[in-house]
Design a protein around this motif. Structure first.
Motif, mmCIF file in Angstrom:
data_model
loop_
_atom_site.group_PDB
_atom_site.id
_atom_site.type_symbol
_atom_site.label_atom_id
_atom_site.label_comp_id
_atom_site.label_asym_id
_atom_site.label_seq_id
_atom_site.Cartn_x
_atom_site.Cartn_y
_atom_site.Cartn_z
ATOM 1 N N THR A 31 0.675 -1.062 -0.122
ATOM 2 C CA THR A 31 -0.186 0.296 -0.103
ATOM 3 C C THR A 31 0.411 1.656 0.057
ATOM 4 O OG1 THR A 31 -0.054 -0.138 2.538
ATOM 5 C CG2 THR A 31 -2.066 -0.845 1.177
ATOM 6 N N THR A 32 2.375 0.982 -0.171
ATOM 7 C CA THR A 32 3.173 2.120 -0.156
ATOM 8 C C THR A 32 2.365 3.193 -1.648
ATOM 9 O OG1 THR A 32 4.820 0.854 -1.194
ATOM 10 C CG2 THR A 32 4.875 1.493 1.160
ATOM 11 N N ILE A 33 1.662 2.571 -2.177
ATOM 12 C CA ILE A 33 1.671 2.991 -3.931
ATOM 13 C C ILE A 33 0.500 4.246 -3.553
ATOM 14 C CG2 ILE A 33 1.776 1.254 -5.272
ATOM 15 C CD1 ILE A 33 -1.106 1.189 -5.515
ATOM 16 N N GLU A 34 0.204 4.394 -2.126
ATOM 17 C CA GLU A 34 -1.067 5.300 -2.062
ATOM 18 C C GLU A 34 -0.799 6.916 -1.556
ATOM 19 O OE1 GLU A 34 -3.640 6.476 1.828
ATOM 20 O OE2 GLU A 34 -3.113 4.078 1.409
ATOM 21 N N GLY A 35 0.544 7.114 -1.041
ATOM 22 C CA GLY A 35 1.030 9.213 -1.476
ATOM 23 C C GLY A 35 1.286 9.253 -2.153
ATOM 24 N N PRO A 36 2.512 7.793 -3.223
ATOM 25 C CA PRO A 36 2.601 8.810 -4.237
ATOM 26 C C PRO A 36 0.961 9.232 -5.698
ATOM 27 C CG PRO A 36 4.612 7.962 -3.891
ATOM 28 C CD PRO A 36 2.919 7.537 -2.718
ATOM 29 N N LEU A 37 0.525 7.603 -5.371
ATOM 30 C CA LEU A 37 -0.575 7.650 -6.565
ATOM 31 C C LEU A 37 -2.091 8.845 -6.135
ATOM 32 C CD1 LEU A 37 -2.259 6.561 -9.092
ATOM 33 C CD2 LEU A 37 -3.335 4.542 -6.823
ATOM 34 N N ALA A 38 -1.941 9.485 -4.931
ATOM 35 C CA ALA A 38 -2.816 10.675 -4.313
ATOM 36 C C ALA A 38 -1.973 11.382 -5.506
ATOM 37 C CB ALA A 38 -2.424 10.781 -3.133
ATOM 38 N N GLY A 39 -1.101 11.763 -5.336
ATOM 39 C CA GLY A 39 -0.510 13.345 -5.775
ATOM 40 C C GLY A 39 -0.191 12.975 -7.182
ATOM 41 N N ALA A 40 -0.120 12.575 -7.584
ATOM 42 C CA ALA A 40 0.043 12.251 -8.986
ATOM 43 C C ALA A 40 -2.392 12.082 -9.565
ATOM 44 C CB ALA A 40 -0.185 10.748 -9.657
ATOM 45 N N THR B 252 -4.404 14.279 -8.371
ATOM 46 C CA THR B 252 -4.444 15.784 -7.898
ATOM 47 C C THR B 252 -3.778 16.316 -8.686
ATOM 48 O OG1 THR B 252 -2.703 15.800 -6.280
ATOM 49 C CG2 THR B 252 -4.846 15.551 -5.696
ATOM 50 N N GLU B 253 -3.102 15.919 -9.354
ATOM 51 C CA GLU B 253 -1.766 17.171 -10.369
ATOM 52 C C GLU B 253 -2.171 16.365 -12.034
ATOM 53 O OE1 GLU B 253 3.099 16.919 -12.003
ATOM 54 O OE2 GLU B 253 2.643 16.123 -10.279
ATOM 55 N N ARG B 254 -2.530 15.230 -11.972
ATOM 56 C CA ARG B 254 -3.768 14.751 -13.091
ATOM 57 C C ARG B 254 -5.336 15.996 -14.089
ATOM 58 N NH1 ARG B 254 -2.690 11.153 -17.420
ATOM 59 N NH2 ARG B 254 -4.958 10.842 -19.117
ATOM 60 N N CYS B 255 -5.746 15.323 -12.369
ATOM 61 C CA CYS B 255 -6.850 16.175 -12.409
ATOM 62 C C CYS B 255 -7.128 17.544 -11.317
ATOM 63 C CB CYS B 255 -8.238 15.223 -11.588
ATOM 64 S SG CYS B 255 -8.164 13.354 -12.790
ATOM 65 N N PRO B 256 -6.620 18.678 -11.771
ATOM 66 C CA PRO B 256 -6.622 19.982 -10.830
ATOM 67 C C PRO B 256 -7.536 20.330 -10.421
ATOM 68 C CG PRO B 256 -5.319 20.461 -13.202
ATOM 69 C CD PRO B 256 -5.888 19.311 -12.944
ATOM 70 N N HIS B 257 -9.039 19.570 -10.295
ATOM 71 C CA HIS B 257 -10.059 20.315 -9.677
ATOM 72 C C HIS B 257 -10.386 18.850 -8.651
ATOM 73 C CE1 HIS B 257 -11.132 16.473 -12.804
ATOM 74 N NE2 HIS B 257 -12.348 16.434 -11.215
ATOM 75 N N LEU B 258 -9.875 17.539 -9.183
ATOM 76 C CA LEU B 258 -10.065 16.818 -7.350
ATOM 77 C C LEU B 258 -9.314 17.228 -6.128
ATOM 78 C CD1 LEU B 258 -11.091 14.409 -8.227
ATOM 79 C CD2 LEU B 258 -9.191 13.391 -7.879
ATOM 80 N N ASP B 259 -10.575 16.898 -5.409
ATOM 81 C CA ASP B 259 -10.002 17.457 -3.689
ATOM 82 C C ASP B 259 -9.000 16.853 -3.183
ATOM 83 O OD1 ASP B 259 -11.506 15.968 -2.092
ATOM 84 O OD2 ASP B 259 -12.565 16.552 -3.304
ATOM 85 N N ARG B 260 -8.039 17.544 -2.176
ATOM 86 C CA ARG B 260 -7.066 16.738 -1.848
ATOM 87 C C ARG B 260 -7.944 14.985 -1.177
ATOM 88 N NH1 ARG B 260 -2.773 19.296 1.817
ATOM 89 N NH2 ARG B 260 -2.102 17.208 2.067
ATOM 90 N N LEU B 261 -8.750 15.119 -0.834
ATOM 91 C CA LEU B 261 -9.428 13.876 0.446
ATOM 92 C C LEU B 261 -10.026 13.015 -0.650
ATOM 93 C CD1 LEU B 261 -11.116 13.090 2.616
ATOM 94 C CD2 LEU B 261 -12.354 14.085 2.927
ATOM 95 N N THR B 262 -10.988 13.206 -1.669
ATOM 96 C CA THR B 262 -11.126 12.090 -2.675
ATOM 97 C C THR B 262 -10.366 12.078 -3.807
ATOM 98 O OG1 THR B 262 -13.194 14.099 -3.299
ATOM 99 C CG2 THR B 262 -12.236 12.146 -5.212
ATOM 100 N N ALA B 263 -8.739 12.308 -3.238
ATOM 101 C CA ALA B 263 -7.581 11.763 -4.465
ATOM 102 C C ALA B 263 -7.150 11.007 -3.315
ATOM 103 C CB ALA B 263 -6.781 13.091 -4.612
ATOM 104 N N ARG B 264 -7.110 11.260 -2.206
ATOM 105 C CA ARG B 264 -6.331 10.383 -1.208
ATOM 106 C C ARG B 264 -7.175 9.243 -0.526
ATOM 107 N NH1 ARG B 264 -4.690 13.078 4.613
ATOM 108 N NH2 ARG B 264 -4.045 11.358 5.046
ATOM 109 N N VAL B 265 -8.714 9.317 -1.232
ATOM 110 C CA VAL B 265 -9.454 8.144 -0.814
ATOM 111 C C VAL B 265 -9.845 6.669 -2.238
ATOM 112 C CG1 VAL B 265 -11.634 7.557 -1.013
ATOM 113 C CG2 VAL B 265 -11.250 9.730 0.618
#
Length: 218
Positions: free
Chosen positions: A128-137, A139-152
C-alpha cells in the motif's frame, strides 16, 4: 509552489534508499535467510542502531526496495499518459503494468519473495506504499480533484492491489515461473486488473469536474 525537502529530510531519504538497496542486493546474492541486519547496515555504511530507526526487520528492508520503486513508477505512469486517456485507464494500466514489466531487479526479487513466507507476509503488508504517490499523481492530473477524494481513491486502489496480491501469493504453492508471473492460480497482471475493475466507475467519475446548474428550480 511545491515545498522542497529540507537537507535533513533528503539525508534521511538517502539513508533509507541505501539500506533498501543493500538489503535487496545481499538477499539476491546470498538468500534472504543468510542476511543479517548487521550485514545490511555495514553494506549501507551505517550502524545497526541507525538501521533500526528505519526498519524493524531484514524482511521489511528487502521488500521496501521493491515497493518503493513501484510507488514512484505507478505515479509516473499515471502522469505520463496522454490527457485524452481516461483516468481509470491510466490508473489501472499503471498498476497492472508494474506486474507485467516490473523493472530490472523486480522479477528476481518477486521470485525470492514468493518463495519465502516471511517475505510474502511483509510484501502484502507494504504494497500500500503506492497510496501517497498515487494520490499526488491524481491531483496533478485532475487539478479540480480535492485532496481528500484523491486520497480516498488512491487508498482504494492500494487496498485492492493488496487484496489481489494476497490472493495470488497465498494461492501459489511454490515460486512462480517467468515471464508474466504465470502460476497455476493464474496470471498476476490479469488478477490485478480484474480486481481493480470495480473501481473504474469511481475513477472516471472523479475525473469529471462537477457541473452545478445555475438555473432556478422549476
Amino acid at each position: 509552489m511545491t515545498d522542497r525537502p529540507s537537507l535533513r529530510e533528503r539525508k534521511k531519504q538517502a539513508t533509507r534508499e541505501a539500506l533498501q538497496a543493500a538489503a535487496l542486493r545481499l538477499a539476491l546474492k546470498q538468500g534472504p535467510e543468510n542476511v543479517r541486519v548487521d550485514d545490511i547496515a555495514d553494506a549501507a555504511g551505517v550502524s545497526p542502531r541507525t538501521y533500526n530507526n528505519y526498519f524493524s526487520s531484514r524482511e521489511q528492508a528487502i521488500v521496501a526496495a521493491v515497493t518503493a520503486e513501484r510507488a514512484s513508477r505507478v505515479a509516473a505512469a499515471v502522469l505520463g499518459r496522454p490527457a485524452d486517456v481516461g483516468l481509470a485507464d491510466a490508473v489501472v494500466d499503471a498498476v497492472v503494468g508494474q506486474y507485467t514489466d516490473p523493472g530490472e531487479h523486480a522479477p528476481r526479487a518477486l521470485l525470492m519473495i514468493a518463495a519465502s513466507p516471511a517475505l510474502r507476509a511483509c510484501y502484502i503488508d507494504t504494497v500500500t506504499t503506492i497510496e501517497g504517490p498515487l494520490a499526488g499523481a491524481l491531483t496533478e492530473r485532475c487539478p479540480h480533484l480535492d485532496r481528500l477524494t484523491a486520497r480516498v481513491l488512491a487508498a482504494s486502489v492500494a487496498a485492492v492491489a493488496r487484496l489481489a496480491l494476497r490472493q495470488w501469493l497465498e494461492a501459489t504453492p511454490e515460486a512462480p515461473s517467468m515471464p508474466g508471473f504465470v502460476v497455476p492460480s493464474g496470471s498476476l497482471p490479469d488478477l490485478v486488473r480484474a480486481a481493480l475493475t470495480p473501481l473504474v466507475p469511481a475513477l472516471d467519475a472523479a475525473a469529471t469536474p462537477a457541473r452545478h446548474s445555475n438555473a432556478d428550480p422549476v
